[in-house]
Write a protein that holds these residues in place. Structure first.
Motif, PDB file in Angstrom:
ATOM      1  N   LYS A  42       0.833  -1.204   0.000  1.00 56.57           N
ATOM      2  CA  LYS A  42       0.000   0.000   0.000  1.00 56.57           C
ATOM      3  C   LYS A  42       0.876   1.267   0.000  1.00 56.57           C
ATOM      4  CE  LYS A  42      -3.923   2.108   2.382  1.00 56.57           C
ATOM      5  NZ  LYS A  42      -4.832   2.022   3.540  1.00 56.57           N
ATOM      6  N   LYS A  43       1.942   1.235   0.782  1.00 53.34           N
ATOM      7  CA  LYS A  43       2.865   2.372   0.846  1.00 53.34           C
ATOM      8  C   LYS A  43       3.484   2.621  -0.531  1.00 53.34           C
ATOM      9  CE  LYS A  43       7.090   3.856   3.205  1.00 53.34           C
ATOM     10  NZ  LYS A  43       8.131   3.451   4.183  1.00 53.34           N
ATOM     11  N   TYR A  44       3.847   1.546  -1.218  1.00 48.52           N
ATOM     12  CA  TYR A  44       4.427   1.646  -2.559  1.00 48.52           C
ATOM     13  C   TYR A  44       3.416   2.271  -3.524  1.00 48.52           C
ATOM     14  CZ  TYR A  44       5.695   0.055  -7.251  1.00 48.52           C
ATOM     15  OH  TYR A  44       5.966  -0.001  -8.596  1.00 48.52           O
ATOM     16  N   GLU A  45       2.187   1.767  -3.474  1.00 41.63           N
ATOM     17  CA  GLU A  45       1.156   2.275  -4.387  1.00 41.63           C
ATOM     18  C   GLU A  45       0.894   3.761  -4.162  1.00 41.63           C
ATOM     19  OE1 GLU A  45      -1.986  -0.391  -3.498  1.00 41.63           O
ATOM     20  OE2 GLU A  45      -1.332  -1.926  -4.949  1.00 41.63           O
ATOM     21  N   GLU A  46       0.894   4.179  -2.892  1.00 43.39           N
ATOM     22  CA  GLU A  46       0.696   5.603  -2.584  1.00 43.39           C
ATOM     23  C   GLU A  46       1.859   6.447  -3.109  1.00 43.39           C
ATOM     24  OE1 GLU A  46       0.209   5.598   1.624  1.00 43.39           O
ATOM     25  OE2 GLU A  46      -1.926   5.020   1.553  1.00 43.39           O
ATOM     26  N   ARG A  47       3.072   5.932  -3.003  1.00 42.66           N
ATOM     27  CA  ARG A  47       4.250   6.678  -3.470  1.00 42.66           C
ATOM     28  C   ARG A  47       4.234   6.799  -4.993  1.00 42.66           C
ATOM     29  NH1 ARG A  47      10.547   5.481  -1.706  1.00 42.66           N
ATOM     30  NH2 ARG A  47      11.463   7.256  -2.828  1.00 42.66           N
ATOM     31  N   ILE A  48       3.855   5.722  -5.661  1.00 42.90           N
ATOM     32  CA  ILE A  48       3.757   5.737  -7.121  1.00 42.90           C
ATOM     33  C   ILE A  48       2.720   6.755  -7.577  1.00 42.90           C
ATOM     34  CG2 ILE A  48       2.996   4.374  -9.119  1.00 42.90           C
ATOM     35  CD1 ILE A  48       5.803   3.764  -8.263  1.00 42.90           C
ATOM     36  N   ALA A 108      11.060   3.853  -5.322  1.00 44.62           N
ATOM     37  CA  ALA A 108       9.894   3.252  -4.660  1.00 44.62           C
ATOM     38  C   ALA A 108       9.904   1.735  -4.827  1.00 44.62           C
ATOM     39  CB  ALA A 108       8.597   3.834  -5.228  1.00 44.62           C
ATOM     40  N   VAL A 109      10.340   1.286  -6.033  1.00 48.14           N
ATOM     41  CA  VAL A 109      10.427  -0.162  -6.284  1.00 48.14           C
ATOM     42  C   VAL A 109      11.469  -0.787  -5.368  1.00 48.14           C
ATOM     43  CG1 VAL A 109      11.111  -1.910  -7.966  1.00 48.14           C
ATOM     44  CG2 VAL A 109       9.610  -0.035  -8.664  1.00 48.14           C
ATOM     45  N   LEU A 110      12.649  -0.130  -5.275  1.00 50.70           N
ATOM     46  CA  LEU A 110      13.713  -0.635  -4.394  1.00 50.70           C
ATOM     47  C   LEU A 110      13.260  -0.679  -2.939  1.00 50.70           C
ATOM     48  CD1 LEU A 110      16.771   1.183  -6.014  1.00 50.70           C
ATOM     49  CD2 LEU A 110      16.473  -1.312  -5.810  1.00 50.70           C
ATOM     50  N   GLU A 111      12.540   0.354  -2.535  1.00 44.46           N
ATOM     51  CA  GLU A 111      12.017   0.392  -1.161  1.00 44.46           C
ATOM     52  C   GLU A 111      11.013  -0.744  -0.936  1.00 44.46           C
ATOM     53  OE1 GLU A 111       9.024   3.374   0.692  1.00 44.46           O
ATOM     54  OE2 GLU A 111      11.027   4.249   1.054  1.00 44.46           O
ATOM     55  N   LEU A 112      10.152  -0.982  -1.936  1.00 48.44           N
ATOM     56  CA  LEU A 112       9.178  -2.088  -1.844  1.00 48.44           C
ATOM     57  C   LEU A 112       9.896  -3.416  -1.650  1.00 48.44           C
ATOM     58  CD1 LEU A 112       6.330  -3.438  -2.318  1.00 48.44           C
ATOM     59  CD2 LEU A 112       6.921  -3.454  -4.745  1.00 48.44           C
ATOM     60  N   LEU A 113      10.911  -3.662  -2.497  1.00 49.72           N
ATOM     61  CA  LEU A 113      11.635  -4.926  -2.429  1.00 49.72           C
ATOM     62  C   LEU A 113      12.385  -5.082  -1.110  1.00 49.72           C
ATOM     63  CD1 LEU A 113      13.013  -4.996  -6.082  1.00 49.72           C
ATOM     64  CD2 LEU A 113      11.311  -6.565  -5.116  1.00 49.72           C
ATOM     65  N   THR A 114      12.973  -3.991  -0.655  1.00 54.15           N
ATOM     66  CA  THR A 114      13.755  -4.041   0.588  1.00 54.15           C
ATOM     67  C   THR A 114      12.855  -4.274   1.803  1.00 54.15           C
ATOM     68  OG1 THR A 114      15.375  -2.529  -0.375  1.00 54.15           O
ATOM     69  CG2 THR A 114      15.411  -2.807   2.028  1.00 54.15           C
ATOM     70  N   GLU A 115      11.772  -3.494   1.897  1.00 57.55           N
ATOM     71  CA  GLU A 115      10.893  -3.583   3.069  1.00 57.55           C
ATOM     72  C   GLU A 115      10.069  -4.877   3.077  1.00 57.55           C
ATOM     73  OE1 GLU A 115       8.505  -0.089   3.358  1.00 57.55           O
ATOM     74  OE2 GLU A 115      10.207   1.220   3.852  1.00 57.55           O
ATOM     75  N   ALA A 116       9.916  -5.493   1.922  1.00 60.95           N
ATOM     76  CA  ALA A 116       9.134  -6.735   1.851  1.00 60.95           C
ATOM     77  C   ALA A 116       9.930  -7.944   2.338  1.00 60.95           C
ATOM     78  CB  ALA A 116       8.656  -6.975   0.425  1.00 60.95           C
ATOM     79  N   GLN A 117      11.270  -7.804   2.402  1.00 61.66           N
ATOM     80  CA  GLN A 117      12.092  -8.961   2.757  1.00 61.66           C
ATOM     81  C   GLN A 117      11.791  -9.491   4.161  1.00 61.66           C
ATOM     82  OE1 GLN A 117      13.992 -10.484   0.371  1.00 61.66           O
ATOM     83  NE2 GLN A 117      12.913  -8.909  -0.821  1.00 61.66           N
ATOM     84  N   GLU A 118      11.602  -8.592   5.120  1.00 65.99           N
ATOM     85  CA  GLU A 118      11.378  -9.028   6.508  1.00 65.99           C
ATOM     86  C   GLU A 118      10.069  -9.818   6.659  1.00 65.99           C
ATOM     87  OE1 GLU A 118      10.942  -7.246  11.051  1.00 65.99           O
ATOM     88  OE2 GLU A 118      11.512  -5.906   9.403  1.00 65.99           O
ATOM     89  N   PRO A 119       8.903  -9.270   6.229  1.00 62.77           N
ATOM     90  CA  PRO A 119       7.666 -10.068   6.348  1.00 62.77           C
ATOM     91  C   PRO A 119       7.706 -11.347   5.521  1.00 62.77           C
ATOM     92  CG  PRO A 119       7.264  -8.056   5.076  1.00 62.77           C
ATOM     93  CD  PRO A 119       8.616  -7.914   5.700  1.00 62.77           C
TER      94      PRO A 119
END
Length: 670
Positions: A467-473, A502-513
């Motif tokens: 959702k955060k990624y979609e809002e940033r896009i 935003a894509v890099l942030e999505l990929l990075t932040e998704a790793q933990e969950p």
């Protein structure tokens, strides 16, 4: 045996200690003696008390006065005369000596020597004391037939009362009937005339008594099933002997008998009907049938018989459709739950409630009847089928709404219901043609859409990242953004660079969950791969879209062609960094094929711009597994090479083994 009649035990002549034909002065004398004794609290006794044969009478001043009063009335006097001793002949004197001495049989023998009023009368009294009412009745028939007309004058010459022998016999029978029960007298083999009189005196009271009991039962509240069945039982008990006696007296064709029998039978029938209609007790059908069968055995009229037969037939059909008696309670409880269930909406929660509310009852039925019993299987299948209906209906309905969150919640409830249903027995046809196919469909839905238990929080974290990624896009891609429009190079490249960030942030932040989801799933980690692919798909789509846009930009296209421009190189480096992260992620087979094609295209573009596209060897646990396999393969190559005697070739073989496995790993899209 019959008891000694009360009219003998408490006879006024006995109380006063005189014979039935004793002169008045003897009565006065004995009473005076008794009064004197009683006043000083002394017990008074007379020879005619016959202590050895009968209990001593309880004499008091009141009892003595009452006895004297009875004898003052002519009709009362004759009544008591008929049940006491007469002393008229010399034989009587001898016989009384034996009687007072307690030898009643010798006294009877003496009186049997002659046939006189006193001998016959005295034998009657002896027979009643000896509890022989039949002999007493037969002797009375003889006495009043032979001496009836002279009887009163012989026992009391001063009496003004006139009664025929027949009237005296009837009075004797009435009095004996009051003491012993008139119905009992009918059992004896007597003359036709005597039996006819007893019958006439018995039928009326019997019919009246039965009719009274029926009327009493009719007044009981017809809606109170317990009161009605209890009233029916009392009615049967209170009329059983009377009806039996009445049947012995009257033929079934007699209108009086038919009337009272039908009245009684139909009331018993109605009690059974009222009880069944208003009762919820397990035994209600059987209890009602018992009453209706009893009613059927009583009635004799054609209309009454027809009504009883019809009701018995209806109830027999009901009972035939009932489960075995030993599971009536459980069957009723289960059916009640089903009645509640069908009135509720087609929701899975109600299906689960039904299953939980019936499983203990079904377990009891199973224990009593056995797992292969048809009644048990039919009942268990009925419950299972009903619950499955709600599961299917709600899943179908929720799929029409296309709400992912609602579908996930619904699937969770549905699978909980299935896990309970798995414990229910079903008939083979239902299980194979309905339950298993629907279970398989639901399992596939759950496997594809349902997060494994324990992953909800991590999935929510992942959804938040997306959702955060979609809002940033949305802040950089305006609603009117068109890849085919021409923008100044600097402004579009800056926007494109922000999207890649935003894509890099999505990929990075998704790793933990994603790692947390992986830890909480097992087996082939299908759900984890699906979520990992989901993130990779979103990221790749963003990369492809923005790179495609930049390739359509004339200035960017020129730089790409000549491999120049520092900002474009920096932008493409970010794109490749994103690809490197995707390389480390688990992807579904279908998406991996799609990814490899686009990755190759992007790699060529980066190479044309001088962007470094080296492989990142930072390893996860899964990557380490592949490296270990490479080392093992290399070690095997080393051994093979050594066997050929050339250490150099062994080393080369080992390295090639490692390289080969690693290349296969990378080539498969990781």
């Amino acid at each position: 045996m019959d008891n000694i009649p009360k009219i003998i035990l408490d006879n006024p002549f006995r109380i006063l200690g005189v014979y039935a034909n004793s002169p008045k002065k003897d009565v006065v004398s004995n009473k005076a003696k008794a009064t004197a004794f009683l006043k000083v609290n002394k017990t008074v006794e007379y020879p005619l008390d016959l202590k050895g044969l009968m209990p001593v009478p309880n004499r008091t001043l009141d009892v003595m006065n009452e006895a004297e009063a009875h004898l003052a009335i002519a009709k009362e006097q004759i009544k008591y005369v008929q049940f006491w001793f007469l002393k008229i002949t010399p034989i009587d004197d001898i016989a009384f000596n034996h009687l007072v001495a307690g030898n009643i049989s010798q006294a009877e023998e003496m009186w049997a020597k002659q046939e006189s009023i006193s001998s016959l009368q005295n034998k009657i009294v002896c027979y009643l004391i000896g509890k022989k009412p039949l002999l007493a009745l037969k002797t009375a028939e003889r006495l009043y037939d032979k001496f009836g007309d002279a009887y009163i004058n012989k026992v009391d010459a001063n009496s003004t009362l006139q009664m025929s022998g027949t009237e005296l016999l009837h009075q004797f029978i009435d009095l004996l009937g009051e003491n012993l029960g008139m119905a009992k007298l009918l059992q004896y083999d007597l003359s036709d005339s005597t039996k006819a009189y007893i019958s006439s005196q018995t039928v009326g009271p019997l019919i009246s008594k039965i009719s009274t009991e029926v009327d009493k039962t009719k007044k009981v509240d017809h809606k109170d099933h317990k009161a009605r069945i209890e009233a029916a039982r009392k009615l049967v008990a209170n009329t059983k002997e009377d009806l039996k006696l009445l049947r012995e007296i009257l033929p079934e064709t007699d209108s009086q008998y038919q009337m009272i029998a039908d009245k009684l039978g139909l009331e018993i029938l109605q009690c059974g009907i009222d009880y069944y209609n208003n009762s919820e007790e397990d035994e209600a059908p059987y209890t009602a049938m018992k009453m209706q069968k009893h009613a059927q055995s009583i009635v004799v009229g054609s209309l009454a018989k027809q009504r009883c037969e019809e009701n018995v037939r209806i109830l027999q059909k009901i009972i035939a459709d009932l489960p075995p008696k030993e599971i009536l309670h459980e069957d009723r409880a289960i059916k009640k739950q089903l009645e509640i269930y069908v009135k509720r909406p087609n929701k899975i929660s109600f299906a689960i409630a039904l299953l939980n509310n019936t499983k203990l009852h079904l377990a009891t039925v199973k224990n009593k009847l056995g797992v292969n019993n048809k009644v048990y299987l039919d009942l268990s299948t009925l419950v299972a089928n009903s619950a499955l209906h709600n599961v299917i209906e709600e899943i179908n309905e929720i799929q029409k709404q296309k709400s992912p969150d609602d579908l996930v919640k619904c699937l969770r409830k549905a699978w909980d219901a299935i896990l309970i249903l798995d414990t229910f027995d079903m008939d083979t046809k239902t299980k194979e043609t309905r339950y298993i196919p629907n279970r398989n469909i639901l399992k596939e839905l759950c496997d594809n859409l349902l997060p494994p238990k324990g992953t909800d929080l991590y999935l929510l974290h992942l959804d938040t990242v997306i959702k955060k990624y979609e809002e940033r896009i949305s802040r950089n891609y305006k609603s009117d953004f068109n890849y085919y429009e021409t923008f100044p190079f600097d402004s579009t490249l800056k926007s494109s660079s922000k999207i890649i960030d935003a894509v890099l942030e999505l990929l990075t932040e998704a790793q933990e969950p994603l790692k947390d989801i992986k830890k909480n799933t097992s087996g082939k980690n299908t759900f984890y791969i699906k979520q990992s692919t989901r993130i990779a798909s979103i990221a790749l789509s963003g990369i492809i879209n923005i790179v495609n846009y930049e390739q359509k930009n004339s200035i960017s296209r020129l730089h790409i062609h000549y491999g120049s421009d520092r900002e474009l190189v920096s932008f493409m480096q970010k794109c490749w960094n994103a690809i490197v992260i995707i390389d480390t992620m688990k992807l579904s087979k279908d998406f991996a094929n799609h990814y490899k094609k686009n990755r190759k295209i992007l790699e060529n573009t980066c190479n044309s711009l001088g962007v470094e596209t080296y492989i990142d060897f930072s390893l996860e646990n899964d990557d380490l597994k592949w490296v270990l396999w490479g080392i093992v393969s290399g070690f095997i190559g080393l051994i093979i090479g050594s066997n050929f005697g050339d250490i150099c070739w062994a080393i080369v073989g080992g390295c090639l083994g490692i390289g080969l496995v690693w290349k296969i790993k990378v080539g498969l899209g990781r």
